[in-house]
Enzyme design. Structure first.
Site, mmCIF file in Angstrom:
data_model
loop_
_atom_site.group_PDB
_atom_site.id
_atom_site.type_symbol
_atom_site.label_atom_id
_atom_site.label_comp_id
_atom_site.label_asym_id
_atom_site.label_seq_id
_atom_site.Cartn_x
_atom_site.Cartn_y
_atom_site.Cartn_z
ATOM 1 N N LYS A 188 -6.656 73.835 161.482
ATOM 2 C CA LYS A 188 -7.312 75.012 162.046
ATOM 3 C C LYS A 188 -6.643 75.403 163.381
ATOM 4 O O LYS A 188 -5.577 74.907 163.700
ATOM 5 C CB LYS A 188 -8.812 74.754 162.185
ATOM 6 C CG LYS A 188 -9.481 74.224 160.896
ATOM 7 C CD LYS A 188 -9.624 75.283 159.801
ATOM 8 C CE LYS A 188 -9.889 74.702 158.424
ATOM 9 N NZ LYS A 188 -11.253 74.332 158.122
HETATM 10 C C1 LIG Z 1 -12.204 73.860 157.058
HETATM 11 C C2 LIG Z 1 -13.392 74.658 156.656
HETATM 12 C C3 LIG Z 1 -14.685 74.128 156.638
HETATM 13 C C4 LIG Z 1 -14.966 72.682 156.862
HETATM 14 O O1 LIG Z 1 -14.443 72.202 158.052
HETATM 15 P P1 LIG Z 1 -14.454 70.644 158.370
HETATM 16 O O2 LIG Z 1 -14.363 70.601 159.863
HETATM 17 O O3 LIG Z 1 -13.252 70.077 157.687
HETATM 18 O O4 LIG Z 1 -15.718 70.076 157.842
HETATM 19 C C5 LIG Z 1 -15.739 74.966 156.341
HETATM 20 N N1 LIG Z 1 -15.551 76.267 156.048
HETATM 21 C C6 LIG Z 1 -14.317 76.812 156.042
HETATM 22 C C7 LIG Z 1 -14.167 78.261 155.747
HETATM 23 C C8 LIG Z 1 -13.198 76.018 156.327
HETATM 24 O O5 LIG Z 1 -11.979 76.554 156.278
#
Ligand SMILES: *Cc1c(COP(=O)(O)O)cnc(C)c1O
Length: 391
Positions: free
Chosen positions: A194
């Site tokens: 991210k």
């Molecule tokens: C990555 C992601 C999540 C989950 O994130 P984590 O921190 O890995 O639990 C939820 N929603 C979206 C749209 C994502 O891209």
């Protein structure tokens, strides 16, 4: 693939010496978890995005779960989200025993369609199956049309959780995503792919002090140590009370230190992603494909550079993917429609339920995009695409 040319992933973290120092400082301190750094990171994010409360947890998935619980989602209730998202946006309802349904997307942006949402709400009102919670997903870092969604929320009486896992550092109508101007709760992810990372980590922001307190309790077993909030007279100064059923969803100080250090560079990171994306825009102009469009009221954090092939054709899509992978380009699909996952098909969803999302799922491709990607790398991606598309 030329062995001299490294494999280019679709996304990756950037770690600086100051990030490493921030983490090792915590390693040398008395607290690895539940120390002073988590509250500093929470304050940092809250101030950055312009929201009163921020609750750090160990993932965005956990944040979505406790956000749903804090809003009272439970058995018999409905949560609606986009089929073009990571499965966690929908699974959070299932953890609470609630039902999931989806709203089809807008083909040009890939975001939940406000028109489709309105139509579905009008129908649901007649059948008495209105959602308790709607989760718009800011795909690629582009905010959904939150003002319109919040009008519908007031008209039809549902709560809104923004899944902003892709969108820390993005803006909508000039304000940072996370300000919760048009939602009850907004959730960020700090997974390494991210925008900024804690290794694993998530955060929920809200303007509502009661929701903030509820989520804070739920992230740590439903326990409070604040004797002013005790239900029973405290038998002594050693006491805590468990008042509800919570979880161990805590973030560690090690993770928070990495997140806080990365947060200092958020604007820089987003600006670099925007610059890289505009290089792609120029380089891709003559190829037979579209980029997802970004609404004019949005400044995207550009988590992903998604291209769409001209026709949704599963076999062609697959062969373009395989061709690019062979040339060392680590493309990905964000996302295969959630309602067609085996788990959701077993709940009754089937092919044809959300045709715009399904067509997206058979012609979208995420190209490599992350700070540190060089212009030569981007040219390599575009050459590979041109080669594979003309094959
Ligand atoms: C990555 C992601 C999540 C989950 O994130 P984590 O921190 O890995 O639990 C939820 N929603 C979206 C749209 C994502 O891209």
């Amino acid at each position: 693939m030329d062995p001299a040319e490294p494999f280019l992933p679709y996304g990756r973290q950037t770690i600086t010496e100051s990030d490493i120092k921030a983490v090792t400082d915590v390693l040398r301190s008395p607290y690895l978890t539940q120390g002073p750094v988590v509250p500093l990171f929470e304050r940092g994010v809250a101030e950055k995005v312009g929201c009163d409360h921020a609750i750090a947890v160990n993932s965005a998935t956990s944040a979505l779960h406790i956000a749903c619980l804090a809003l009272g989602l439970g058995p018999g209730d409905w949560l609606w989200t986009s089929p073009i998202t990571f499965v966690a946006s929908a699974n959070c309802a299932r953890y609470c025993g609630a039902n999931v349904d989806f709203v089809d997307i807008d083909p040009s942006t890939g975001l939940m369609s406000v028109d489709a949402l309105e139509q579905k709400l009008i129908q649901a009102e007649q059948t008495g199956l209105l959602p308790k919670v709607v989760v718009p997903v800011h795909l690629c870092g582009s905010s959904c049309s939150m003002q319109q969604i919040s009008f519908l929320a007031k008209r039809f009486g549902f709560a809104v959780i923004e899944d902003a896992s892709h969108a820390v550092g993005a803006r909508y109508q000039g304000e940072f995503v996370g300000s919760c101007t048009y939602s009850q709760i907004c959730v960020f992810s700090f997974h390494p792919v991210k925008i900024i990372t804690c290794a694993e980590g998530g955060m929920a922001t809200t303007k509502d002090p009661q929701l903030a307190q509820h989520m804070t309790d739920l992230r740590s077993h439903g326990i409070t140590k604040d004797d002013k909030r005790f239900e029973f007279p405290a038998p002594g100064p050693w006491s805590y009370e468990q008042q509800k059923l919570g979880f161990n969803y805590r973030m560690t100080d090690l993770q928070a230190a990495l997140g806080l250090s990365q947060l200092q560079r958020l604007d820089e990171i987003v600006a670099e992603r925007q610059r890289l994306f505009s290089v792609y825009e120029k380089l891709l102009v003559d190829l037979p494909l579209h980029l997802l469009s970004i609404p004019s009221e949005v400044s995207s954090s550009l988590h992903l550079a998604v291209i769409r092939l001209l026709n949704p054709d599963a076999r062609h899509h697959r062969s373009v993917f395989e061709g690019l992978r062979t040339l060392g380009i680590g493309v990905q699909l964000h996302y295969s429609p959630v309602h067609l996952q085996p788990y959701y098909q077993r709940l009754g969803f089937q092919v044809g339920d959300f045709p715009v999302a399904e067509s997206y799922g058979s012609n979208a491709i995420s190209l490599p995009l992350y700070p540190g990607l060089q212009e030569a790398d981007q040219m390599r991606v575009v050459r590979a695409l041109a080669q594979v598309l003309s094959a």
